[in-house]
Design a protein around this motif. Structure first.
Motif, PDB file in Angstrom:
ATOM      1  N   SER A  70       0.716  -1.651  -0.341  1.00 36.62           N
ATOM      2  CA  SER A  70      -0.221  -0.164  -0.405  1.00 36.62           C
ATOM      3  C   SER A  70       0.641   1.437  -0.142  1.00 36.62           C
ATOM      4  CB  SER A  70      -1.603   0.122   0.983  1.00 36.62           C
ATOM      5  OG  SER A  70      -1.350   1.821   1.277  1.00 36.62           O
ATOM      6  N   ALA A  73       2.488   1.797  -3.232  1.00 37.56           N
ATOM      7  CA  ALA A  73       1.438   2.308  -4.220  1.00 37.56           C
ATOM      8  C   ALA A  73       1.530   3.532  -4.403  1.00 37.56           C
ATOM      9  CB  ALA A  73       0.190   1.314  -4.008  1.00 37.56           C
ATOM     10  N   SER A  74       0.808   3.896  -3.432  1.00 37.90           N
ATOM     11  CA  SER A  74       0.705   5.324  -2.923  1.00 37.90           C
ATOM     12  C   SER A  74       1.675   6.072  -3.607  1.00 37.90           C
ATOM     13  CB  SER A  74       0.427   5.612  -1.187  1.00 37.90           C
ATOM     14  OG  SER A  74       0.563   6.910  -1.620  1.00 37.90           O
ATOM     15  N   THR A  76       4.486   5.788  -5.800  1.00 37.11           N
ATOM     16  CA  THR A  76       3.968   5.466  -6.772  1.00 37.11           C
ATOM     17  C   THR A  76       3.196   6.524  -7.397  1.00 37.11           C
ATOM     18  OG1 THR A  76       4.369   2.945  -6.972  1.00 37.11           O
ATOM     19  CG2 THR A  76       3.757   3.998  -8.968  1.00 37.11           C
ATOM     20  N   GLN A  77       1.728   6.354  -6.955  1.00 41.09           N
ATOM     21  CA  GLN A  77       0.875   6.893  -7.838  1.00 41.09           C
ATOM     22  C   GLN A  77       0.933   8.599  -7.472  1.00 41.09           C
ATOM     23  OE1 GLN A  77      -2.238   5.479  -5.105  1.00 41.09           O
ATOM     24  NE2 GLN A  77      -2.805   3.530  -6.496  1.00 41.09           N
ATOM     25  N   GLU A  78       1.509   9.326  -6.406  1.00 43.44           N
ATOM     26  CA  GLU A  78       2.082  10.784  -6.175  1.00 43.44           C
ATOM     27  C   GLU A  78       3.247  10.755  -7.579  1.00 43.44           C
ATOM     28  OE1 GLU A  78       3.825  13.486  -4.849  1.00 43.44           O
ATOM     29  OE2 GLU A  78       5.162  12.003  -4.856  1.00 43.44           O
ATOM     30  N   ILE A  80       3.269   9.920  -9.866  1.00 35.67           N
ATOM     31  CA  ILE A  80       2.819   9.624 -11.404  1.00 35.67           C
ATOM     32  C   ILE A  80       2.220  11.204 -11.854  1.00 35.67           C
ATOM     33  CG2 ILE A  80       0.947   8.951 -12.570  1.00 35.67           C
ATOM     34  CD1 ILE A  80       3.385   7.055 -13.272  1.00 35.67           C
ATOM     35  N   ARG A  81       1.276  11.601 -10.368  1.00 34.94           N
ATOM     36  CA  ARG A  81       0.592  12.581 -10.316  1.00 34.94           C
ATOM     37  C   ARG A  81       1.589  14.071 -10.516  1.00 34.94           C
ATOM     38  NH1 ARG A  81      -2.243  10.042  -6.060  1.00 34.94           N
ATOM     39  NH2 ARG A  81      -0.576  11.317  -4.875  1.00 34.94           N
ATOM     40  N   LEU A 109       1.150  -2.615 -10.741  1.00 33.49           N
ATOM     41  CA  LEU A 109       1.665  -1.015 -10.939  1.00 33.49           C
ATOM     42  C   LEU A 109       1.928  -0.964 -12.643  1.00 33.49           C
ATOM     43  CD1 LEU A 109       2.321  -0.098  -6.859  1.00 33.49           C
ATOM     44  CD2 LEU A 109       0.477   0.708  -8.387  1.00 33.49           C
ATOM     45  N   THR A 112      -0.141  -0.628 -15.439  1.00 35.47           N
ATOM     46  CA  THR A 112      -1.218   0.383 -15.555  1.00 35.47           C
ATOM     47  C   THR A 112      -0.015   1.210 -16.258  1.00 35.47           C
ATOM     48  OG1 THR A 112      -0.240   1.314 -13.082  1.00 35.47           O
ATOM     49  CG2 THR A 112      -2.163  -0.847 -13.011  1.00 35.47           C
ATOM     50  N   ASN A 113       0.735   1.639 -16.212  1.00 35.58           N
ATOM     51  CA  ASN A 113       1.277   2.759 -16.562  1.00 35.58           C
ATOM     52  C   ASN A 113       2.738   2.162 -17.028  1.00 35.58           C
ATOM     53  OD1 ASN A 113       1.880   5.129 -17.833  1.00 35.58           O
ATOM     54  ND2 ASN A 113       1.174   6.404 -15.804  1.00 35.58           N
TER      55      ASN A 113
END
Length: 374
Positions: A70, A73-74, A76-78, A80-81, A109, A112-113
């Motif tokens: 988790s 993933a957090s 990674t998403q940050e 990407i943003r 992950l 997804t990108n």
């Protein structure tokens, strides 16, 4: 585009990994013998961010893999943003025997990108059976290996396996000349035209170290997988029993190895690293772990010749790994490990002989602890 590297358990890989991963000198001397300044940038490349996710709690117990996934993933998403590229590093396995984040998390992950996220497996312990290694490559992950841990070859022999699609994608990328302090043209495949900027010289030290490591690996691979599985399991049971019998040892929990790769069951699904704290009695008679400096001192003592024992020269346990902070004191674990050479010797000399050596090593460690406590 800026790059963020996300790695779980960076403190349980090589000491210089975070510096090397971010393009900094990790020593005052480079791999090819040049004098450099530790922790300074290699060349003038883009600054690389490094984010490390802890894999153990403050008391040394493992964090749940779902919790680690988790957090990865957090991060990674940050990234990407904020328009960054990401390299996810999966440690398989850490110095205390853990895999993190889960390979499935990293691949999910990435999928997804795929244009922004890459995956590398830090398998520098090389505690991988061929099916697991082949699956990692087939799923598009780079895999870093060394011949000096499980394989028991000389130190400082590393390699990076690159899947063919990535090789075709990156082979023309021009390598910065600053890397000449660490690598030469001969270290790269002939079709990697981007390496033409490097000096055309051979690293004979690296070649000879790998020759020795490959000799060890060849002997290990000659043993049938089912036999290896049995040897590793039985030696592990002996080690676990001996660790539990010594009041001065506290074994660290190691989660069951499950890569989620759906490969045939082989020896790499078994524990081969057994970490443990050295314990003392506090003023109120409660057992507490020794601090890092004290553990390092005992580890160094064990590396000197111990006459009159079953060990012919010295007791070489895995170096202490800082993996806990208890009441503000850094605590490290010693490790007794099963390697390729022990498996080969068990197959040729008999498991009882190798088990006796493991027991003798732990007995010597207990005696060294007693001397310090007294």
């Amino acid at each position: 585009m800026p790059l963020r590297i996300i790695m779980a358990g960076a403190n349980e890989t090589g000491n210089g990994v975070p510096m090397a991963a971010t393009g900094r000198h990790f020593s005052n001397r480079s791999a090819l013998g040049r004098a450099v300044e530790k922790n300074t940038q290699i060349g003038t490349g883009t600054k690389i961010e490094f984010a490390s996710v802890p894999i153990r709690n403050g008391d040394g117990t493992p964090r749940p893999v779902q919790e680690i996934d988790s957090e990865v993933a957090s991060l990674t998403q940050e990234a990407i943003r904020s328009s960054r590229r990401i390299l996810l590093i999966v440690v398989d396995v850490s110095k205390t025997g853990m895999i993190a984040p889960s390979p499935e998390c990293a691949f999910h992950l990435r999928d997804t990108n795929p244009d922004r996220i890459g995956v590398m497996i830090d398998a520098c312990q090389f505690r991988l059976a061929p099916p697991s290694l082949h699956t990692y490559i087939a799923r598009g992950a780079m895999v870093a290996l060394t011949g000096s841990k499980f394989v028991t070859g000389p130190s400082f022999c590393g390699a990076l396996l690159v899947p063919k699609p990535l090789s075709l994608r990156y082979r023309a990328e021009v390598l910065p000349t600053a890397l000449s302090a660490y690598t030469s043209r001969a270290d790269w495949p002939k079709h990697w035209t981007g390496a033409a900027t490097l000096a055309n010289a051979a690293n004979f030290g690296l070649l000879l170290r790998w020759e020795a490591a490959l000799c060890e690996l060849k002997r290990f691979r000659a043993i049938p997988p089912d036999q290896v599985y049995g040897i590793v399991g039985r030696l592990g049971a002996v080690i676990e029993k001996q660790l539990s019998m010594q009041p001065g040892f506290q074994p660290l929990p190691v989660p069951r190895i499950d890569r989620g790769l759906h490969t045939p069951m082989q020896w790499d699904s078994l524990q081969t690293i057994y970490p443990f704290f050295l314990m003392r009695r506090s003023a109120d008679r409660k057992p507490v772990p020794l601090g890092h400096a004290e553990t390092v001192s005992i580890h160094q003592t064990l590396q000197t010749r111990q006459p009159g024992t079953l060990l012919p020269a010295r007791c070489q346990l895995g170096q202490p790994v800082i993996c806990a902070d208890i009441d503000g004191v850094e605590v490290s674990a010693l490790r007794i490990c099963i390697g390729a050479r022990q498996v080969v010797e068990a197959a040729s000399l008999g498991e009882a002989e190798v088990a006796k050596r493991a027991i003798a090593a732990l007995d010597l460690t207990a005696k060294a602890l007693e001397r310090v406590m007294n």
